[in-house]
Design a protein around this motif. Structure first.
Motif, PDB file in Angstrom:
ATOM      1  N   LYS A 263      26.481   5.123  -4.357  1.00 48.10           N
ATOM      2  CA  LYS A 263      26.568   6.290  -3.482  1.00 48.10           C
ATOM      3  C   LYS A 263      27.452   7.365  -4.098  1.00 48.10           C
ATOM      4  O   LYS A 263      27.117   8.560  -4.068  1.00 48.10           O
ATOM      5  CB  LYS A 263      27.112   5.863  -2.118  1.00 48.10           C
ATOM      6  CG  LYS A 263      27.321   7.014  -1.143  1.00 48.10           C
ATOM      7  CD  LYS A 263      27.899   6.503   0.171  1.00 48.10           C
ATOM      8  CE  LYS A 263      28.198   7.652   1.142  1.00 48.10           C
ATOM      9  NZ  LYS A 263      28.802   7.165   2.404  1.00 48.10           N
ATOM     10  N   LYS A 264      28.582   6.960  -4.665  1.00 46.94           N
ATOM     11  CA  LYS A 264      29.501   7.918  -5.280  1.00 46.94           C
ATOM     12  C   LYS A 264      28.840   8.613  -6.476  1.00 46.94           C
ATOM     13  O   LYS A 264      29.143   9.787  -6.763  1.00 46.94           O
ATOM     14  CB  LYS A 264      30.765   7.194  -5.723  1.00 46.94           C
ATOM     15  CG  LYS A 264      31.865   8.099  -6.263  1.00 46.94           C
ATOM     16  CD  LYS A 264      32.422   9.020  -5.185  1.00 46.94           C
ATOM     17  CE  LYS A 264      33.254   8.289  -4.160  1.00 46.94           C
ATOM     18  NZ  LYS A 264      33.905   9.224  -3.196  1.00 46.94           N
TER      19      LYS A 264
ATOM     20  N   ALA B 197      33.953   7.440 -10.837  1.00 43.65           N
ATOM     21  CA  ALA B 197      33.590   6.971  -9.495  1.00 43.65           C
ATOM     22  C   ALA B 197      34.501   5.847  -9.040  1.00 43.65           C
ATOM     23  O   ALA B 197      34.938   5.811  -7.878  1.00 43.65           O
ATOM     24  CB  ALA B 197      32.135   6.508  -9.494  1.00 43.65           C
TER      25      ALA B 197
ATOM     26  N   ALA C 280      37.799   7.223  -7.985  1.00 44.06           N
ATOM     27  CA  ALA C 280      37.692   7.895  -6.693  1.00 44.06           C
ATOM     28  C   ALA C 280      37.622   6.890  -5.549  1.00 44.06           C
ATOM     29  O   ALA C 280      38.246   7.082  -4.497  1.00 44.06           O
ATOM     30  CB  ALA C 280      36.454   8.800  -6.681  1.00 44.06           C
ATOM     31  N   LEU C 281      36.888   5.796  -5.735  1.00 45.95           N
ATOM     32  CA  LEU C 281      36.749   4.777  -4.698  1.00 45.95           C
ATOM     33  C   LEU C 281      38.071   4.045  -4.445  1.00 45.95           C
ATOM     34  O   LEU C 281      38.330   3.587  -3.332  1.00 45.95           O
ATOM     35  CB  LEU C 281      35.661   3.772  -5.085  1.00 45.95           C
ATOM     36  CG  LEU C 281      34.239   4.336  -5.072  1.00 45.95           C
ATOM     37  CD1 LEU C 281      33.274   3.372  -5.756  1.00 45.95           C
ATOM     38  CD2 LEU C 281      33.776   4.611  -3.644  1.00 45.95           C
TER      39      LEU C 281
ATOM     40  N   ASP D 182      40.416   6.950  -2.597  1.00 42.17           N
ATOM     41  CA  ASP D 182      40.097   7.300  -1.206  1.00 42.17           C
ATOM     42  C   ASP D 182      40.111   6.096  -0.259  1.00 42.17           C
ATOM     43  O   ASP D 182      39.831   6.228   0.931  1.00 42.17           O
ATOM     44  CB  ASP D 182      38.759   8.038  -1.108  1.00 42.17           C
ATOM     45  CG  ASP D 182      37.548   7.173  -1.488  1.00 42.17           C
ATOM     46  OD1 ASP D 182      37.654   5.933  -1.493  1.00 42.17           O
ATOM     47  OD2 ASP D 182      36.472   7.756  -1.760  1.00 42.17           O
TER      48      ASP D 182
ATOM     49  N   THR E 287      38.190   3.402  -0.265  1.00 41.21           N
ATOM     50  CA  THR E 287      36.911   2.742   0.022  1.00 41.21           C
ATOM     51  C   THR E 287      36.942   1.270  -0.372  1.00 41.21           C
ATOM     52  O   THR E 287      36.564   0.399   0.418  1.00 41.21           O
ATOM     53  CB  THR E 287      35.759   3.455  -0.717  1.00 41.21           C
ATOM     54  OG1 THR E 287      35.664   4.802  -0.244  1.00 41.21           O
ATOM     55  CG2 THR E 287      34.438   2.732  -0.475  1.00 41.21           C
TER      56      THR E 287
END
Length: 303
Positions: free
Chosen positions: A91-92, A256, A259-260, A263, A265
Motif C-alpha cells: 500500500k505504501k 516505505a 515510513a511504516l 508512522d 503502522t
C-alpha cells in the motif's frame, strides 16, 4: 533450509494455534482485523517493470509454514503479522500485493519470480540478494502472569533467579532445547504444545512458560494477565529481501519501511498480533545466560 526460521522443532501448526486461541477465548473467533478489508489510499507508484515483475503489483514471497507469522489454513485467505506487514508495504508503494508461498529469498528477483521476500535472515541470502530493511524480531522467551498483563518494568530474572523457578515448556521444542543449552537449572514441566504451557502458568502450575516470543505473544492474548518477561537468547532479525542489483526497488522499499516504522503502522500491526510483546527485543535477554553465538565461539576455541 538455511533461510527458514531457526526454531522449528515442535512448531505448532496454523490450525492448532488458531484452535487453541479460539478455545481459550471460550469459542470466540480470532478478531484481529485484516488490512485486506481496508480501502487503500490513492498512492501513485514510482515503480514499474522491469523494477517489478508486473506493473501495479508487488509480488511478495513468504513461507506459509511460518506460524503464527503466516496463517494459511485456507490458501485464498492468508493472514498473520507478515501478511499484514506485506499488505502495508504494498500500500505504501502504491501497489497491489500478491503473495507467493514457498519462494526462496536467495533467488528473489530471478526469472520473473517474486519482487521481495518477507521474513528473510541475512545469513540465508545469496550474494545477489540483500535486506532492504527489517520488520520482525523473534527469540526463545519467557512469559508469566502479571497483574496488568503488561511487560514488567522490573529487571528480567537472572539465571540464578530462574534456578528456583518452575518453567513450563513444550516437550522437544526449540525453547526446551535452549533451556538445556543455556544451563538454566530450573525445574521443568513439559507439555504437548505452547498453549498448554501458557495454560499451566495461568493455573499456577508453573512460574514461567518458555516458547518462541512471537508464538507466546500471539497465544498469550487469550490469557488475561499473561505477559512477556524476557528472552533467552539474542533475537533473530527478519527483513525484506530484494535483488541487490535492483536499485530502484531497493530504494523505494527502504523508504516505505522507514515510513511504516515512523508512522507507527508496524507497531500497530505487531500489537494486534502479539499483544504486549515488544516490537524490538534488543536488551531483553535474561542476565547471566550465554548466547548461542557465545557458546559456539567457546566450542570453537576448544578445537
Amino acid at each position: 533450509m538455511a533461510w527458514s526460521r531457526r526454531w522449528t522443532v515442535g512448531r505448532i501448526t496454523a490450525g492448532a494455534l488458531a484452535l487453541a486461541f479460539s478455545i481459550a477465548l471460550g469459542g470466540c473467533s480470532l478478531l484481529t482485523p485484516s488490512r485486506a478489508d481496508v480501502a487503500p489510499d490513492a498512492v501513485r507508484s514510482k515503480l514499474s517493470a522491469p523494477a517489478i515483475v508486473t506493473d501495479g503489483t508487488l509480488t511478495i514471497g513468504i513461507v506459509a509454514s511460518d506460524v503464527p507469522q503466516v496463517i494459511s489454513e485456507d490458501p485464498a485467505k492468508l493472514t498473520g503479522y507478515t501478511v499484514d506487514a506485506g499488505r502495508a508495504l504494498a500500500k505504501k508503494l502504491g501497489l497491489t500485493p500478491v503473495f507467493v508461498t514457498g519462494a526462496d529469498p536467495s533467488k528473489v528477483g530471478v526469472n520473473g519470480g517474486v519482487d521481495v521476500f518477507l521474513g528473510a535472515e541475512q545469513r540465508g541470502l545469496s550474494s545477489t540478494s540483500s535486506l532492504a530493511g527489517t520488520f520482525l524480531e523473534d527469540a526463545p522467551a519467557l512469559f508469566a502472569m502479571r497483574e496488568d498483563g503488561a511487560a514488567p518494568s522490573a529487571p528480567a530474572p537472572s539465571a540464578q533467579d530462574l534456578a528456583s523457578a518452575t518453567i513450563a515448556v513444550q516437550s522437544g521444542s526449540s525453547a526446551h532445547d535452549i533451556l538445556a543449552k543455556a544451563g538454566i537449572q530450573a525445574s521443568q514441566k513439559t507439555y504437548a504444545n505452547v498453549n498448554e504451557s501458557l495454560a499451566a502458568v495461568a493455573k499456577g502450575e508453573a512460574d514461567y512458560a518458555a516458547c518462541d516470543a512471537t508464538s507466546g505473544g500471539y497465544l498469550a492474548r487469550a490469557y488475561p494477565g499473561m505477559a512477556f518477561v524476557c528472552t533467552l537468547d539474542e533475537p533473530a532479525v527478519y527483513g525484506v529481501a530484494v535483488r541487490t542489483s535492483n536499485d530502484a526497488l531497493a530504494r523505494e522499499v527502504r523508504s516505505a519501511l522507514d515510513a511504516l516504522n515512523r508512522d507507527g503502522t508496524f507497531e500497530a500491526i505487531h500489537r494486534a498480533w502479539y499483544g504486549s510483546l515488544p516490537i524490538s527485543l534488543a536488551g531483553t535477554m535474561a542476565p547471566g545466560i550465554s548466547t548461542s553465538a557465545e557458546r559456539a565461539a567457546a566450542r570453537a576455541s576448544l578445537r
